[in-house]
Write a protein that holds these residues in place. Structure first.
Motif, PDB file in Angstrom:
ATOM      1  N   UNK A  69       0.746  -1.048  -0.108  1.00  0.00           N
ATOM      2  CA  UNK A  69       0.158  -0.038  -0.030  1.00  0.00           C
ATOM      3  C   UNK A  69       0.886   1.347   0.077  1.00  0.00           C
ATOM      4  N   UNK A  70       1.866   1.306   0.822  1.00  0.00           N
ATOM      5  CA  UNK A  70       2.969   2.383   0.659  1.00  0.00           C
ATOM      6  C   UNK A  70       3.405   2.541  -0.709  1.00  0.00           C
ATOM      7  N   UNK A  71       3.944   1.552  -1.304  1.00  0.00           N
ATOM      8  CA  UNK A  71       4.282   1.436  -2.843  1.00  0.00           C
ATOM      9  C   UNK A  71       3.260   2.146  -3.697  1.00  0.00           C
ATOM     10  N   UNK A  72       2.113   2.033  -3.281  1.00  0.00           N
ATOM     11  CA  UNK A  72       1.093   2.352  -4.309  1.00  0.00           C
ATOM     12  C   UNK A  72       0.952   4.001  -3.861  1.00  0.00           C
ATOM     13  N   UNK A  73       1.029   4.328  -2.616  1.00  0.00           N
ATOM     14  CA  UNK A  73       0.584   5.610  -2.502  1.00  0.00           C
ATOM     15  C   UNK A  73       1.918   6.429  -3.052  1.00  0.00           C
ATOM     16  N   UNK A  74       3.277   5.915  -3.076  1.00  0.00           N
ATOM     17  CA  UNK A  74       4.245   6.671  -3.514  1.00  0.00           C
ATOM     18  C   UNK A  74       4.122   6.696  -5.123  1.00  0.00           C
ATOM     19  N   UNK A  75       3.525   5.634  -5.661  1.00  0.00           N
ATOM     20  CA  UNK A  75       3.378   5.750  -7.236  1.00  0.00           C
ATOM     21  C   UNK A  75       2.414   6.674  -7.513  1.00  0.00           C
ATOM     22  N   UNK A  76       1.210   6.708  -6.807  1.00  0.00           N
ATOM     23  CA  UNK A  76       0.133   7.851  -7.191  1.00  0.00           C
ATOM     24  C   UNK A  76       0.648   9.137  -6.825  1.00  0.00           C
ATOM     25  N   UNK A  77       1.433   9.257  -5.966  1.00  0.00           N
ATOM     26  CA  UNK A  77       2.168  10.700  -5.687  1.00  0.00           C
ATOM     27  C   UNK A  77       3.111  11.350  -6.524  1.00  0.00           C
ATOM     28  N   UNK A  85      -4.969   1.592  -8.938  1.00  0.00           N
ATOM     29  CA  UNK A  85      -4.919   3.000  -8.466  1.00  0.00           C
ATOM     30  C   UNK A  85      -5.772   3.240  -7.168  1.00  0.00           C
ATOM     31  N   UNK A  86      -6.390   2.215  -6.819  1.00  0.00           N
ATOM     32  CA  UNK A  86      -7.078   2.159  -5.453  1.00  0.00           C
ATOM     33  C   UNK A  86      -6.436   1.549  -4.418  1.00  0.00           C
ATOM     34  N   UNK A  87      -5.494   2.432  -3.806  1.00  0.00           N
ATOM     35  CA  UNK A  87      -4.685   1.972  -2.598  1.00  0.00           C
ATOM     36  C   UNK A  87      -5.361   1.279  -1.549  1.00  0.00           C
ATOM     37  N   UNK A  88      -6.470   1.890  -1.346  1.00  0.00           N
ATOM     38  CA  UNK A  88      -7.375   1.384  -0.231  1.00  0.00           C
ATOM     39  C   UNK A  88      -7.680   0.041  -0.183  1.00  0.00           C
ATOM     40  N   UNK A  89      -7.629  -0.527  -1.499  1.00  0.00           N
ATOM     41  CA  UNK A  89      -8.221  -1.791  -1.686  1.00  0.00           C
ATOM     42  C   UNK A  89      -7.242  -2.899  -1.238  1.00  0.00           C
ATOM     43  N   UNK A  90      -5.739  -2.319  -0.933  1.00  0.00           N
ATOM     44  CA  UNK A  90      -4.807  -3.393  -0.778  1.00  0.00           C
ATOM     45  C   UNK A  90      -4.957  -3.381   0.788  1.00  0.00           C
ATOM     46  N   UNK A  91      -5.321  -4.530   1.455  1.00  0.00           N
ATOM     47  CA  UNK A  91      -5.736  -4.820   2.566  1.00  0.00           C
ATOM     48  C   UNK A  91      -5.291  -6.133   2.952  1.00  0.00           C
ATOM     49  N   UNK A  92      -4.702  -6.309   4.116  1.00  0.00           N
ATOM     50  CA  UNK A  92      -4.081  -7.595   4.511  1.00  0.00           C
ATOM     51  C   UNK A  92      -5.446  -8.553   4.648  1.00  0.00           C
ATOM     52  N   UNK A  93      -4.956 -10.170   4.447  1.00  0.00           N
ATOM     53  CA  UNK A  93      -6.255 -11.085   4.678  1.00  0.00           C
ATOM     54  C   UNK A  93      -6.580 -11.009   6.167  1.00  0.00           C
ATOM     55  N   UNK A  94      -7.862 -11.583   6.325  1.00  0.00           N
ATOM     56  CA  UNK A  94      -8.559 -11.876   7.786  1.00  0.00           C
ATOM     57  C   UNK A  94      -7.216 -12.710   8.558  1.00  0.00           C
ATOM     58  N   UNK A  95      -7.505 -12.702   9.839  1.00  0.00           N
ATOM     59  CA  UNK A  95      -6.743 -13.582  10.535  1.00  0.00           C
ATOM     60  C   UNK A  95      -7.040 -15.022  10.552  1.00  0.00           C
TER      61      UNK A  95
END
Length: 335
Positions: A69-77, A85-95
């Motif tokens: 997600x950090x790489x995605x935000x960097x690339x978008x900036x 382009x939807x960095x918020x969609x990058x989420x960890x899997x559930x426990x």
């Protein structure tokens, strides 16, 4: 002196039969040793370790998703291209996506695994029976022992069938204790390195019937090897015939049927019927033609090969090959 006892003694004293039997038993011992060394009994310590591994895997997944997600935000900036382009969609899997049982060591469940291990037992006994059966009569023809024996007992078919009876008796004397030892050793492996839970009387009955079918398969293989060697009057006749059937016939036929697009090509191959004999049923699938369901799924057409069909094939095969060997013994000159 009894001809049957003489043939039994001759079989027992053949060095090739002894070495082949020892080699087959050694393979079975190595399989049991491998099962013992590669499995563990599951206890509190193994569960605790699996829980720790699952937790560590979850944390690694969280860290990896945060980095992504950090790489995605960097690339978008910076305006650079990124796979999303939807960095918020990058989420960890559930426990709960990391279950501890996935990280447990291998364990030997007798109820679940023993049935499959009866197949290699049957295969090794069949191989030993085929090769020993072929050499038992093939060597007699090759060395001239058959001619000398017929001078003492001139009834040809009696001699041939007595030899076959001695071979099958010797194989049965090997297969029964080997099967009992196989059951016992793997039960001990399950006791010390796995589980013996839920092994009911019905499960034992199923295993015993499968083991019995394995012994019958070995005796069929021995009879075929014996008959082929007698028909060709040489051990090489049986071994060469087996190689021709398995390599040229089965592999070549399989390739030809596949190229021709024949449906259920495996139904024309001998190993399918041997496996069906042991497993009771083999279901073949044809993905080239499927029937669509109301949900839109494409289910392949299926064909069941049963142990009854295998028994018919084996019976006809043994009758034809053994009948040909008996006919040749009766009609051809003994020179």
């Amino acid at each position: 002196m009894s001809l049957f006892r003489t043939e039994l003694r001759r079989l027992a004293k053949r060095r090739f039969a002894r070495w082949m039997t020892a080699a087959g038993l050694l393979v079975l011992v190595l399989i049991v040793a491998g099962m013992f060394l590669s499995n563990q009994k599951i206890g509190p310590e193994q569960w605790a370790e699996a829980e720790r591994t699952a937790e560590q895997q979850y944390r690694d997944a969280v860290s990896s998703s945060e980095q992504e997600r950090a790489l995605c935000e960097q690339a978008k900036t910076s305006g650079a291209e990124f796979w999303t382009t939807d960095c918020a969609s990058i989420t960890p899997p559930p426990r709960d996506a990391f279950e501890a049982e996935w990280y447990l060591p291998s364990t030997f469940d007798f109820r679940e695994s023993f049935g499959d291990l009866l197949i290699p037992l049957a295969g090794i006994l069949a191989m030993v029976g085929f090769v020993v059966g072929a050499s038992f009569v093939g060597a007699e023809w090759n060395t001239g022992g058959m001619m000398n024996l017929l001078l003492w007992r001139p009834k040809r078919l009696t001699v041939l069938l007595t030899k076959l009876g001695a071979l099958l008796t010797g194989l049965l004397a090997l297969a029964l204790p080997a099967s009992v030892a196989w059951f016992g050793s793997l039960w001990l492996v399950a006791t010390w390195r796995g589980s013996t839970e839920k092994v009911t009387s019905g499960v034992w009955q199923s295993f015993l019937l499968t083991g019995l079918r394995g012994i019958v398969l070995a005796m069929v293989a021995a009879t075929v090897g014996f008959a082929l060697a007698s028909l060709g009057r040489h051990t090489a006749m049986a071994l060469g015939g087996a190689i021709a059937v398995m390599v040229v016939g089965q592999v070549g036929l399989g390739i030809l049927l596949d190229v021709a697009g024949v449906r259920f090509a495996e139904a024309w191959l001998l190993p399918t019927y041997a496996y069906a004999w042991m497993a009771k049923t083999v279901t073949l699938q044809d993905w080239r033609s499927c029937s669509a369901t109301y949900t839109g799924e494409c289910n392949p057409a299926t064909l069941d090969i049963t142990w009854q069909q295998s028994s018919v094939l084996f019976t006809v095969g043994v009758a034809v090959i053994l009948g040909a060997a008996m006919w040749a013994m009766r009609r051809r000159d003994i020179t």
